[in-house]
Design an enzyme around this catalytic site. Structure first.
Site: not given
Length: 345
Positions: A27, A54, A110
């Site tokens: 992404g 994807s 993250h």
């Protein structure tokens, strides 16, 4: 004490040479990392779940695509570029069973899943972070221009003794060390990131804009005027602050605007606002926010979707659509429903 900033001279791509790098997800961030690393002369594969939309995009870019578990099995170093709430499930089903006896490195962009223990990795892998401070398309664009987006690196678990070197090499491969990479921790990155999103960048800014708009319209002013003054011109002010700081922004605006800024701003963001921010931070630090978010996600996102729909129906959205149509120089993005598989911020 100023944070440690790593640059190109602190990172060595040799730490990734001869290794297979897997980007799990293709992404926003995933595609940028994969393409930049490949252009840096490294071997990169892509891991996706069966039936991912994807896959065609990754193959069109020339990448070999494998199911996530197979990509993990083949990789020496991998990046988890998957949405936070999907990571624990993918970890349990596809990542953990294929890590082997040890020596691999798993990178995150993250720290939420690791910091709040949604994922509890075994002691057989290095756990580190490489987090560019910009969206994927900017990470890619800056790299192609010979520049880079600043980033963060952190090491949560170092079983090999080389986790930081590996993370810095990855950061160099995507161009981040060209600008500078700050060393942090999973705890600091996660808690400050969540606070910034909730209190200032997303929650604070969007609510401030909506309430300002509502105040002017309620007082009888045209919604178009309210839109221009409370939303459209916000970009100008933010751009000035990004380019030269708050003081630099104030230097660039009129004396009247400056006086209103320094005397009225503290009346809007006041002691009550500060207390609310402190409470939000405590909820982040304690894990309360993450527990609520996990429960919301597992419960089918009913409140989440209701609040998003409520926001979409706010009068400022219709006003904005009409006015943006009059401004061909403003880039238009219809991103509803266009989020790619495994996208992240």
């Amino acid at each position: 004490m100023p944070a440690k900033v790593h640059t190109d001279r602190d990172a060595d791509l040799k730490n990734l040479k001869g290794k297979t790098l897997a980007v799990l997800g293709f992404g926003s961030q995933g595609h940028a990392h994969a393409m930049n690393l490949r252009d840096s002369g490294l071997k990169v594969i892509v891991g996706l779940y069966p039936g991912s939309k994807s896959k065609a995009a990754a193959e069109k870019k020339g990448f070999k695509v494998y199911e996530t578990g197979e990509a993990v099995r083949r990789a020496d170093v991998m990046l988890v570029a998957i949405p936070d709430m999907k990571q624990a499930d993918v970890w349990a089903k596809s990542i953990s069973p294929n890590l082997g006896k040890g020596g691999k490195t798993v990178l995150f962009i993250h720290g939420l899943s690791i910091h709040y223990k949604l994922i509890k990795p075994g002691r057989n892998v290095d756990i580190a972070m490489v987090a560019p401070k910009g969206p994927g398309h900017v990470v890619r664009a800056q790299y192609t221009e010979g520049k880079g987006v600043p980033g963060l690196v952190a090491v949560q678990q170092d079983t090999t003794g080389h986790a930081l070197k590996t993370a810095l090499a990855w950061a160099k491969g995507i161009g981040a060390t060209r600008a500078g990479v700050i060393k942090t921790t999973f705890k600091e990155e996660t808690e400050t990131d969540l606070f910034g999103e909730q209190a200032v960048l997303c929650g604070g800014a969007s609510e401030l804009v909506k309430v300002g708009f509502e105040t002017l319209v309620k007082a009888g002013y045209q919604p178009e005027m309210a839109y221009f003054e409370c939303l459209h011109e916000l970009k100008l002010i933010v751009d000035l602050m990004v380019e030269s700081g708050i003081s630099g922004m104030r230097f660039s605006i009129s004396e009247t605007a400056k006086y209103g800024d320094i005397t009225r701003g503290p009346r809007v963001v006041n002691k009550s606002s500060r207390k609310a921010m402190e409470q939000i931070l405590r909820e982040i630090q304690s894990g309360k926010f993450t527990r609520q978010w996990v429960a919301e996600y597992k419960g089918g996102l009913k409140n989440y979707n209701r609040l998003l729909k409520q926001g979409e129906n706010h009068p400022i959205e219709k006003t904005g659509q009409r006015l943006r149509a009059l401004m061909p120089w403003v880039q238009k993005r219809n991103i509803k429903g266009a989020q790619a598989d495994y996208t992240t911020k």
